[in-house]
Design an enzyme around this catalytic site. Structure first.
Site, mmCIF file in Angstrom:
data_model
loop_
_atom_site.group_PDB
_atom_site.id
_atom_site.type_symbol
_atom_site.label_atom_id
_atom_site.label_comp_id
_atom_site.label_asym_id
_atom_site.label_seq_id
_atom_site.Cartn_x
_atom_site.Cartn_y
_atom_site.Cartn_z
ATOM 1 N N MET A 65 0.716 -1.262 0.119
ATOM 2 C CA MET A 65 -0.020 -0.095 0.042
ATOM 3 C C MET A 65 0.718 1.223 -0.118
ATOM 4 S SD MET A 65 -3.336 0.869 1.303
ATOM 5 C CE MET A 65 -3.772 -0.087 2.496
ATOM 6 N N CYS A 66 0.471 2.415 -0.746
ATOM 7 C CA CYS A 66 0.951 3.675 -0.767
ATOM 8 C C CYS A 66 -0.164 4.505 -0.835
ATOM 9 C CB CYS A 66 2.102 3.792 -1.915
ATOM 10 S SG CYS A 66 1.374 3.855 -3.274
ATOM 11 N N ARG A 67 -0.053 5.733 -1.364
ATOM 12 C CA ARG A 67 -1.114 6.649 -1.178
ATOM 13 C C ARG A 67 -2.275 6.524 -2.370
ATOM 14 N NH1 ARG A 67 -2.545 11.956 -3.299
ATOM 15 N NH2 ARG A 67 -3.805 12.978 -1.670
ATOM 16 N N MET A 93 -4.070 4.191 -0.182
ATOM 17 C CA MET A 93 -4.638 4.592 1.302
ATOM 18 C C MET A 93 -6.120 5.656 0.530
ATOM 19 S SD MET A 93 -3.512 3.246 3.704
ATOM 20 C CE MET A 93 -4.300 4.592 5.101
#
Length: 114
Positions: A65-67, A93
Site C-alpha cells: 500500500m501507498c497513497r 490509502m
C-alpha cells in the site's frame, strides 16, 4: 520482453487479518495508516528488506500500500521478482479510506490520508 500483469486487489477486498505493507514516508504514515500494518518506507526498502521477508515467512501474502498505488506497484513488482507472494492495493490509502476501511494514528488523533 513481456511482463506478467501486476497482481492487484481492490482496497475493499483486503482481508482484515492480512499483512499490509505500507511503503509511504513517515509523515504520510503518521497522518493515518492501517492498524497492524508493517511500515517500511520505499526509500528504506532495500535496507529493511529483511523485515519484509521475516513478515511474510511461512508464505503470508503481502498487501502493498501507498497513497494511490504507484510506489506500491513498484515495490509489489520487486517482491514478486524475489518470489514473494505480494499484491498491490489498487488506489492505495485513498481507496482504503474511500471504502470506509478503518485507519489509526500512533498518537490517537483523527486519521486521514496525507
Amino acid at each position: 520482453m513481456n511482463f506478467a500483469p501486476l497482481p492487484s486487489v481492490d482496497a475493499a477486498a483486503v482481508p482484515s487479518d492480512s499483512l499490509v505493507l505500507d511503503v509511504r514516508e513517515a509523515d504520510e504514515w503518521a497522518a493515518g495508516h492501517v492498524e497492524g500494518a508493517l511500515h517500511v518506507p520505499m526509500s528504506d526498502f532495500v535496507a529493511r528488506f529483511g523485515e519484509v521477508t521475516e513478515a511474510v515467512d511461512g508464505g503470508r501474502r503481502a498487501y502493498v500500500m501507498c497513497r494511490v498505488g504507484g510506489r506500491s506497484a513498484q515495490v509489489t513488482q520487486y517482491l514478486v521478482q524475489q518470489g514473494i507472494d505480494a499484491v498491490n492495493v489498487d488506489g492505495g490509502m485513498l481507496a482504503w479510506d474511500g471504502a470506509g476501511r478503518p485507519m489509526v494514528t500512533d498518537n490517537g488523533s483523527p486519521a486521514f490520508v496525507l
